[in-house]
Write a protein that holds these residues in place. Structure first.
Motif, PDB file in Angstrom:
ATOM      1  N   MET A 280       3.000   5.595   9.966  1.00 38.18           N
ATOM      2  CA  MET A 280       1.978   6.574  10.344  1.00 38.18           C
ATOM      3  C   MET A 280       2.462   7.395  11.549  1.00 38.18           C
TER       4      MET A 280
ATOM      5  N   VAL B 244      -0.112   9.047  -5.581  1.00 43.08           N
ATOM      6  CA  VAL B 244      -0.534  10.320  -4.995  1.00 43.08           C
ATOM      7  C   VAL B 244       0.643  11.277  -4.838  1.00 43.08           C
ATOM      8  N   HIS B 245       1.826  10.724  -4.574  1.00 45.23           N
ATOM      9  CA  HIS B 245       2.999  11.577  -4.377  1.00 45.23           C
ATOM     10  C   HIS B 245       4.045  11.305  -5.467  1.00 45.23           C
TER      11      HIS B 245
ATOM     12  N   SER C 200       6.115  15.393   6.482  1.00 48.16           N
ATOM     13  CA  SER C 200       4.987  15.566   5.564  1.00 48.16           C
ATOM     14  C   SER C 200       5.467  15.777   4.147  1.00 48.16           C
ATOM     15  N   ALA C 201       4.494  15.893   3.232  1.00 48.28           N
ATOM     16  CA  ALA C 201       4.797  16.106   1.818  1.00 48.28           C
ATOM     17  C   ALA C 201       5.460  17.454   1.578  1.00 48.28           C
TER      18      ALA C 201
ATOM     19  N   HIS D 213       0.574   3.831  -3.038  1.00 49.17           N
ATOM     20  CA  HIS D 213       0.117   5.169  -2.669  1.00 49.17           C
ATOM     21  C   HIS D 213       1.170   6.227  -3.010  1.00 49.17           C
TER      22      HIS D 213
ATOM     23  N   ARG E  53       0.837  -1.208   0.000  1.00 48.83           N
ATOM     24  CA  ARG E  53       0.000   0.000   0.000  1.00 48.83           C
ATOM     25  C   ARG E  53       0.868   1.254   0.000  1.00 48.83           C
TER      26      ARG E  53
ATOM     27  N   TYR F   9       3.797  -0.405   8.665  1.00 48.37           N
ATOM     28  CA  TYR F   9       2.752   0.544   8.265  1.00 48.37           C
ATOM     29  C   TYR F   9       2.377   1.466   9.440  1.00 48.37           C
TER      30      TYR F   9
ATOM     31  N   MET G 245       5.291   6.992   2.223  1.00 52.01           N
ATOM     32  CA  MET G 245       3.861   7.008   2.562  1.00 52.01           C
ATOM     33  C   MET G 245       3.301   8.421   2.526  1.00 52.01           C
ATOM     34  N   GLY G 246       4.054   9.379   3.079  1.00 52.09           N
ATOM     35  CA  GLY G 246       3.518  10.732   3.248  1.00 52.09           C
ATOM     36  C   GLY G 246       3.932  11.709   2.167  1.00 52.09           C
TER      37      GLY G 246
ATOM     38  N   ASN H  18       5.019  10.069  10.786  1.00 49.85           N
ATOM     39  CA  ASN H  18       4.396  11.222  10.119  1.00 49.85           C
ATOM     40  C   ASN H  18       3.423  11.980  11.022  1.00 49.85           C
TER      41      ASN H  18
END
Lengths: 554, 554
Positions: B209, B22-23, B220-221, B18, B14, B205, B245-246, B212
């Motif tokens: 989280m 998304v990133h 963060s992004a 992801h 995931r 996972y 992830m982030g 972040n």
């Protein structure tokens, strides 16, 4: 290969114990409307929650798996129920006090609530329903209110404080499977019966971690949270659980949700972060214009529930130095959703297009857009489709259908298990979502989708048009085509060809409506939204005077 | 009652999908030492990871559950292995390139690595070991380095780029149970064989989280992360997974870990956040004093691995405007641990006592202190005990003992399944941990603990003492008592009574040592720490000239 990690479940019990031990000095502050607000430390809240669990079990006989309802405002006692009921293995059913009486009755009976914890101020709402609530054996009344309205009711009536007083401050919390239900919340669609979403310990725990993350609400032990969004509405967007987990103090507004007391409590208690729907912020903005207060403690407010006008976001930022962050969610998503944190390295002006979008989803919410023909829609910022989501805090079914089993209506879940959100929009290359329509309001014409909202906005920009509603009607060749219903301004008279020409300058030719009807007024729902199903029914019943223009272009 | 939420596993797959979707525009930037750094987008990294998975499966026959080793610096190819190997259901075994050759050989054989991916620059380290690595069938070489050292080796040799080139960019990722192993890391204690920790998809996972989150590293992004801590050391504290992830870009230092290139890459690529052990930061501080660079892009650096001197934290803050955040963890904890974010509402000076502590733990790490007598120690800021922890990203056993089954040594796990950290300290009322000793270095005297570190610090404050080491020695009456071994400064001569009187002004009487010995030098380990087991052995062997003073006070 199996891992060697500990198998420790993610539970609400862990949130309760952690908050009490590690963040015991953080506070829950409940606004009382007059004088000093009520203040309790997390440690006290946890002790009282434990006493509540003991009372519910010893005195009221609540067992694991049973349902306890709450008909309450945002206050400390509601938080105590949030923590106690799931931790003891029971399920907290938060009751929406704004529902019509018949729906409230229906969901209490459907969930088989054995106990209802109710605020005294809400007894006038509950009392008339009680004779119809067949499963309710106990009513526990918290806070001030005239108890006499319960005289003669069949259920046993208890006072919250008397019930918990002197109970043990330890409880043999069961080791709960993280996939068991912890909380129950019904979502009331526009059609059919309300549908129950049974949140699990796992979903609440993961969602709380997300709220406290940089992609979520950035909530921490250095914050004081003001959750204006009700605790009966998707667990106040999961913020009370997250605050207790992360040690953020909580300012509870209780029933004082009007702009004036909200401004007063912000000035007095100085919260740093808040969450509410746009209407609340609009009201607060006007209130502050009329009677300024010091709201400088707020660093960020999260807005969701419906799309926030950019002008409102800018007004808060420019006039009060408060950053407004747009978020999107649904009861079925716990409710988060996407958050519109812009990417890094942009100027304030460059950030705006990202900030007014619905934002990006975190790793735990997988998302895709599905086209009318069932195919996947590319993430190009313009192609539209229906939003479907998947993840560990997203509903995969609804609670207890006719036979008591979870049910999965076809219009809500895909065959491969994704939730159909019913929202239509586009996703940019970097994952930012912009919603444009509800799926039921788009016109599915020959495998393409036409946005009724876009057509309406263009029509209402015409100087002679007062209102316009566009709905899908059946069409033999295209499946569906748009029907434009128009309300003209007094004293004006335009013909349809003129309006169509006006539209033709603004949208693609194949999207132009052929069917037109003048109406006197657009029918509205009780909350003032266009009630398009009435228009569709009138059309089906032949009640509208429809003019059919020559098909143009398509 | 079962919940109605979707049952979606928490997996590395995931994170991979992801991050790519998304990133996709975020970057992995690997420092090359000369000229331009190598830059790849997350999207490209994910595509290359997918090609790597296909190569490992199709060409090298790697199946689910098998182990792939990595002997690599922090670089993009290592991240590709991080994502590809667990996502295909195999296990990535990160090899610590600083281990002695015999230990490295032992762990590769113990884990039965079928493949080793190795950086070209590390071939001189791997080549001599290869004949001893009985399970290794394939060596995949990434990056520059003389391949000829592998000539004649038994394993098949592949070039990383040639191996993945042209492979499919889709892979039928298996749906993995989140409790399956994803990554393997050995921790080398001071005694016995290295012990393997098999991280699960779930633990990685959840830990991502947490990194972040506001209680973690607030990643963060909007960040660019510089992980200086090696990716073979507890997954670089979990930061690469969290960044992917982030959506935080990652600046990979590769093998350029000396102060000068670190300063150069910070000035050039402008990361916002970094993580490393204190030694790195001490070196960087000196480098910046000698040859200033612009390091203003860094907003926060996270320090862990060993206690950070407060003077170093202050120096970074005052001279470079960079906030240093103290954190604590262990390989067995994934590795986070506690983070020393201070509570809100304090002045900068008031924050310091919190910031120099080991910090607080998040909800997913339950913690307690156990006294010498096995009882729980209160959280009063002064009572000490051994730290024990429990949670979903904490090891509950070690990987594969003699019979291949997970094993739980008694000195590492309590009967109720908590991990014994081997660290001793106190916890304040609000959950802040301050570690004082390693458990093996405290003296268990009559049910109370005496801190050897505290005694040493006081002794070394005496003007005539050059060094002092205090160890526990057996005592008939008290179980254990302290033995003080002292190195005097040249030309000085004090008697033990004087030193004891000096201590008596600073500590409780019952803690005062009766046994004293002069030594020429405190024996040290290879990394310069006091080697107390040598002193204990010399005492047991009667090699020390011990003077016994009259018991005092106790």
């Amino acid at each position: 290969m199996l891992s060697t990690m500990q198998d420790v479940p993610l539970t609400v019990t862990r949130i309760l114990v952690h908050g009490a031990l590690v963040h015991g000095k953080a506070q829950v502050i409940t606004w009382t409307g007059d004088g000093e607000p009520q203040r309790r430390t997390f440690r006290d809240v946890a002790l009282r929650s434990t006493q509540l669990a003991n009372a519910l079990h010893e005195e009221l006989g609540v067992e694991e798996g049973q349902v306890v309802g709450s008909l309450m405002w945002n206050n400390c006692e509601h938080l105590e129920a949030y923590l106690a009921v799931p931790s003891m293995g029971a399920v907290l059913h938060t009751l929406n006090l704004r529902l019509p009486a018949d729906q409230l009755t229906w969901i209490v009976n459907h969930a088989a609530d054995r106990v209802i914890i109710v605020n005294g101020s809400l007894l006038p709402l509950l009392a008339p329903l009680l004779p119809l609530l067949t499963s309710v054996e106990h009513v526990v009344v918290a806070g001030p209110g005239d108890r006499s309205v319960l005289d003669g009711c069949r259920a046993a009536v208890h006072d919250y404080e008397e019930l918990i007083e002197g109970r043990p401050t330890r409880y043999p919390w069961p080791v709960t499977d993280e996939r068991r239900a912890a909380a129950l919340c019904y979502t009331s669609g526009t059609t059919g019966d309300p549908k129950g979403v049974a949140y699990s310990h796992r979903s609440i725990y993961l969602h709380s971690m997300q709220i406290n993350s940089m992609e979520g609400f950035c909530l921490s032990a250095r914050d004081t949270l003001l959750p204006v969004v009700p605790m009966f509405h998707a667990n106040a967007w999961g913020t009370p659980h997250a605050a207790f987990m992360g040690g953020a103090s909580i300012l509870m507004p209780d029933r004082f949700l009007q702009p004036a007391p909200l401004a007063d409590m912000i000035e007095s208690v100085r919260p740093t972060l808040s969450a509410a729907v746009p209407t609340i912020w609009q009201g607060l903005l006007s209130e502050l214009d009329a009677r300024p207060r010091d709201v400088s403690s707020l660093r960020e407010v999260y807005i969701g529930g419906s799309t926030c006008p950019p002008s409102l976001m800018r007004a808060f930022e420019e006039r009060h130095g408060i950053r407004v962050v747009h978020a999107w969610g649904m009861t079925e998503l716990s409710p988060l959703g996407s958050v519109a944190h812009p990417p890094g390295g942009l100027t304030a002006e460059e950030e705006w297009p990202y900030r007014v979008s619905q934002g990006r989803f975190p790793a735990s919410v997988e998302y895709r857009l599905t086209a009318a023909d069932g195919g996947l829609v590319p993430w190009d910022g313009s192609s539209v489709g229906e939003l479907e989501v998947r993840g560990p805090w997203i509903a995969g079914a609804y609670f207890g259908g006719a036979d008591g089993e979870p049910f999965r209506p076809e219009d809500k879940f895909t065959p491969d298990g994704w939730l159909k959100t019913g929202d239509v929009g586009a996703i940019s290359e970097d994952g930012f979502l912009t919603l444009t329509d509800r799926a039921k309001d788009v016109i599915k014409s020959g495998g393409e989708w036409i946005s009724s909202v876009e057509l309406e906005n263009h029509l209402m920009a015409h100087p002679d048009v007062a209102e316009a509603a566009v709905v899908a009607v059946p069409d033999e060749k295209w499946g569906e085509r748009p029907l434009a219903t128009v309300v003209l301004k007094d004293g004006t008279g335009v013909d349809y060809e003129t309006l169509r020409a006006f539209l033709a300058e603004r949208i693609a030719h194949w999207q132009l409506p052929e069917r037109w009807a003048l109406i006197e007024e657009v029918p509205k729902t009780s909350v003032g939204k266009f009630d398009k199903k009435v228009i569709r029914r009138r059309y089906a019943d032949g009640e509208l005077d429809v003019t059919q223009l020559d098909p143009s272009g398509a």
